[in-house]
Design a protein around this motif. Structure first.
Motif, PDB file in Angstrom:
ATOM      1  N   ARG A   1       0.913  -1.252  -0.160  1.00 10.55           N
ATOM      2  CA  ARG A   1      -0.038  -0.122  -0.003  1.00 10.55           C
ATOM      3  C   ARG A   1       0.850   1.220   0.007  1.00 10.55           C
ATOM      4  NH1 ARG A   1      -5.096  -0.846  -1.650  1.00 10.55           N
ATOM      5  NH2 ARG A   1      -6.190  -2.383  -0.594  1.00 10.55           N
ATOM      6  N   THR A   2       1.871   1.264   0.860  1.00 10.86           N
ATOM      7  CA  THR A   2       2.809   2.373   0.701  1.00 10.86           C
ATOM      8  C   THR A   2       3.530   2.601  -0.621  1.00 10.86           C
ATOM      9  OG1 THR A   2       3.292   1.916   3.126  1.00 10.86           O
ATOM     10  CG2 THR A   2       4.975   3.539   2.018  1.00 10.86           C
ATOM     11  N   LEU A   3       3.949   1.584  -1.141  1.00 12.90           N
ATOM     12  CA  LEU A   3       4.411   1.924  -2.564  1.00 12.90           C
ATOM     13  C   LEU A   3       3.478   2.336  -3.593  1.00 12.90           C
ATOM     14  CD1 LEU A   3       6.780  -1.391  -2.794  1.00 12.90           C
ATOM     15  CD2 LEU A   3       7.438   1.161  -2.922  1.00 12.90           C
ATOM     16  N   ASP A   4       2.287   1.744  -3.548  1.00  9.22           N
ATOM     17  CA  ASP A   4       1.185   2.298  -4.425  1.00  9.22           C
ATOM     18  C   ASP A   4       0.958   3.398  -4.003  1.00  9.22           C
ATOM     19  OD1 ASP A   4      -1.100   2.131  -6.296  1.00  9.22           O
ATOM     20  OD2 ASP A   4      -2.297   1.632  -4.232  1.00  9.22           O
ATOM     21  N   ARG A   5       0.771   4.096  -2.947  1.00  5.94           N
ATOM     22  CA  ARG A   5       0.334   5.377  -2.323  1.00  5.94           C
ATOM     23  C   ARG A   5       1.481   6.404  -2.878  1.00  5.94           C
ATOM     24  NH1 ARG A   5      -0.812   4.200   2.247  1.00  5.94           N
ATOM     25  NH2 ARG A   5       1.269   4.876   3.188  1.00  5.94           N
ATOM     26  N   GLU A   6       2.776   6.099  -2.403  1.00 12.79           N
ATOM     27  CA  GLU A   6       3.904   6.892  -2.472  1.00 12.79           C
ATOM     28  C   GLU A   6       4.620   7.158  -3.912  1.00 12.79           C
ATOM     29  OE1 GLU A   6       6.564   6.208   0.558  1.00 12.79           O
ATOM     30  OE2 GLU A   6       5.086   6.899   2.113  1.00 12.79           O
ATOM     31  N   GLN A   7       4.515   5.910  -4.758  1.00 16.66           N
ATOM     32  CA  GLN A   7       5.245   5.757  -5.822  1.00 16.66           C
ATOM     33  C   GLN A   7       4.241   5.304  -7.196  1.00 16.66           C
ATOM     34  OE1 GLN A   7       8.773   3.704  -5.657  1.00 16.66           O
ATOM     35  NE2 GLN A   7       9.442   4.473  -3.557  1.00 16.66           N
TER      36      GLN A   7
ATOM     37  N   THR B   1       3.051   2.457  -7.522  1.00 18.04           N
ATOM     38  CA  THR B   1       3.578   1.161  -8.224  1.00 18.04           C
ATOM     39  C   THR B   1       2.221   0.163  -8.211  1.00 18.04           C
ATOM     40  OG1 THR B   1       5.863   1.403  -7.082  1.00 18.04           O
ATOM     41  CG2 THR B   1       5.041  -0.701  -7.703  1.00 18.04           C
TER      42      THR B   1
ATOM     43  N   HIS C   1      -6.466  -6.455  -0.332  1.00 14.36           N
ATOM     44  CA  HIS C   1      -5.321  -5.842  -0.941  1.00 14.36           C
ATOM     45  C   HIS C   1      -5.552  -5.430  -2.088  1.00 14.36           C
ATOM     46  CE1 HIS C   1      -3.119  -6.467   2.664  1.00 14.36           C
ATOM     47  NE2 HIS C   1      -3.486  -7.841   2.581  1.00 14.36           N
TER      48      HIS C   1
END
Length: 83
Positions: A2-8, A10, A25
């Motif tokens: 979720r962090t990678l999706d939200r921040e980058q 991905t 998810h």
């Protein structure tokens, strides 16, 4: 994830047998039946389908979790017919 999706931004491809976990998810999902797409939609749409709830999530018509959900890969959800 979720962090990678939200921040980058991905995107991930998750292949998971546990439908409950996968839908927790996923933004969008495809349900494969014998190697073919038997159902597709957002996680919310898939969770709302009675055939998915019963066959893959083990939830009966009253919303209760049932044990001993079907395991035969040949009788999964039927693909919706196009109009």
């Amino acid at each position: 994830m979720r962090t990678l999706d939200r921040e980058q931004g991905t995107t991930f491809l998750l292949s998971e047998q546990n439908a409950t976990l996968a839908l927790d998810h996923a933004d969008f999902g495809h349900v494969l039946v014998n190697g073919r797409v038997g159902a597709a939609g957002t996680a919310s749409e898939l969770r709302a389908r009675p055939d998915i709830r019963s066959f893959y999530l083990g939830i009966d018509e009253s919303g209760r979790r049932r044990f001993g959900a079907q395991t035969s890969a040949t009788s999964g959800p039927q693909k919706a017919q196009q109009s």
